[in-house]
Design an enzyme around this catalytic site. Structure first.
Site, PDB file in Angstrom:
ATOM      1  N   GLU A  86      -9.655  -9.433   4.054  1.00 52.07           N
ATOM      2  CA  GLU A  86     -10.132  -7.886   3.694  1.00 52.07           C
ATOM      3  C   GLU A  86     -11.230  -7.744   2.729  1.00 52.07           C
ATOM      4  OE1 GLU A  86      -6.647  -5.449   1.777  1.00 52.07           O
ATOM      5  OE2 GLU A  86      -7.847  -3.991   1.593  1.00 52.07           O
ATOM      6  N   SER A 135       0.913  -1.158   0.010  1.00 49.31           N
ATOM      7  CA  SER A 135      -0.021   0.040   0.012  1.00 49.31           C
ATOM      8  C   SER A 135       0.766   1.281  -0.030  1.00 49.31           C
ATOM      9  CB  SER A 135      -0.940   0.093   1.377  1.00 49.31           C
ATOM     10  OG  SER A 135      -0.189  -0.262   2.544  1.00 49.31           O
TER      11      SER A 135
HETATM   12  O1  KIV Z   1      -0.366  -3.220   1.902  1.00 47.18           O
HETATM   13  C1  KIV Z   1      -1.001  -3.232   2.947  1.00 47.18           C
HETATM   14  O2  KIV Z   1      -1.311  -2.234   3.643  1.00 47.18           O
HETATM   15  C2  KIV Z   1      -1.975  -4.252   3.176  1.00 47.18           C
HETATM   16  C3  KIV Z   1      -2.991  -4.222   4.352  1.00 47.18           C
HETATM   17  C4  KIV Z   1      -3.982  -3.236   4.136  1.00 47.18           C
HETATM   18  C5  KIV Z   1      -3.407  -5.274   4.754  1.00 47.18           C
HETATM   19  O3  KIV Z   1      -1.837  -5.504   2.619  1.00 47.18           O
END
Ligand code: KIV
Length: 293
Positions: free
Chosen positions: A189, A53
């Site tokens: 998720e 992310s």
């Molecule tokens: O990349 C990320 O931050 C994630 C989380 C939201 C679980 O995969």
């Protein structure tokens, strides 16, 4: 309950997470992409995730697909230098665990050599061979099911998953297959709360929910979402605990105003010459410099 960090210097381990699940104590996980956020998060949470992310949160991409292994290594190294007591999990980015077990092992092993305690990868039945290959090499794996952001094109957008009977059953079966393949925990998720609760009740390993209701063994949210640093659309599952964006912007504005008004720096933010040098420097005048020959 205190909202202050709950200090404990003991390193969080995978057996400890399993113990928390067995004792029905909720697990906390957030993201960190650099040393500053890692130091803020470490005394507070059980797991720090260097998530892909980082691509949309910090690097300006629309989704996580452009995030490369070298970008992840760069952010992981920054977080790992803080030597967190929280379990440090690093996200395998798109295409780093799809091509062959050998490549997957090399990429994930590189994360462990850079200081990660475990890796996370997205996907269900299609990724079982990769999970098994990693577990065989002593690389702990956290699975990730449901709204898996790397599948955005297949899902046709960031949409809640597991809402049809086929999808819901598939998700439960995938969760159990990943656990049997050796995952030590699963992120669930963007799925209905009842489905996440059923997965959690029927699995022995912990589940960490994000947009998956209250029935998981723990919760994860992106750090920047928790502290309110993200402007614009806020997904339903996010709760911001501060207005970080405006709190930080207000501090910066006060500093800029002080600079413009000659109020910054003041004496306490300045260095001084030793007393004997003061006259010398005050009386110094520029010499006419000749042009070099
Ligand atoms: O990349 C990320 O931050 C994630 C989380 C939201 C679980 O995969």
């Amino acid at each position: 309950m205190s909202d202050k960090p709950q200090p404990s210097s003991a390193k969080v381990t995978i057996p400890l997470l399993q113990q928390l699940k067995n004792e029905e104590r909720r697990i906390t996980m957030t993201t960190a992409y650099d040393a500053v956020t890692a130091r803020i998060a470490d005394p507070v949470v059980d797991i720090i995730l260097v998530g892909d992310s980082v691509g949309n949160v910090c690097l300006g991409f629309d989704n996580t697909l452009p995030v490369s292994l070298s970008m992840m290594n760069h952010h992981l190294e920054a977080v790992a230098r803080t030597r967190p007591r929280a379990l440090l999990v690093a996200d395998l980015p798109f295409l780093s665990f799809h091509i062959s077990p050998q490549e997957t092992i090399r990429n994930a092993g590189g994360f462990l050599q850079r200081g990660a305690d475990a890796v996370k990868l997205e996907g269900g039945a299609k990724r079982l061979d990769m999970v098994r290959a990693l577990v065989d090499c002593e690389i702990p794996v956290m699975g990730h099911l449901g709204l898996t952001p790397q599948s955005v094109n297949v899902m046709g957008g960031f949409k809640v998953q597991g809402r049809s009977d086929d999808d819901a059953i598939q998700l439960l079966e995938d969760a159990h297959r990943l656990a049997e393949a050796g995952c030590f925990a699963l992120v669930l998720e963007g799925i209905p709360a009842e489905l996440a609760a059923r997965a959690t009740e029927t699995l022995t390993i912990p589940t960490i929910g994000i947009g998956a209701g209250m029935g998981c063994s723990g919760q994860v949210l992106v750090f920047h979402d928790v502290v309110g640093l993200i402007q614009g659309h806020r997904p339903k599952f996010v709760r911001a605990y501060s207005d970080g964006f405006h709190v930080l912007q207000e501090a910066l504005s006060r500093w800029a105003a002080d600079v413009r008004e000659g109020m910054f720096p003041a004496a306490q933010e300045s260095y001084r010459l030793p007393e004997p040098l003061k006259d010398l420097i005050a009386n110094w005048v520029p010499r006419k410099m000749g042009r070099p020959q």
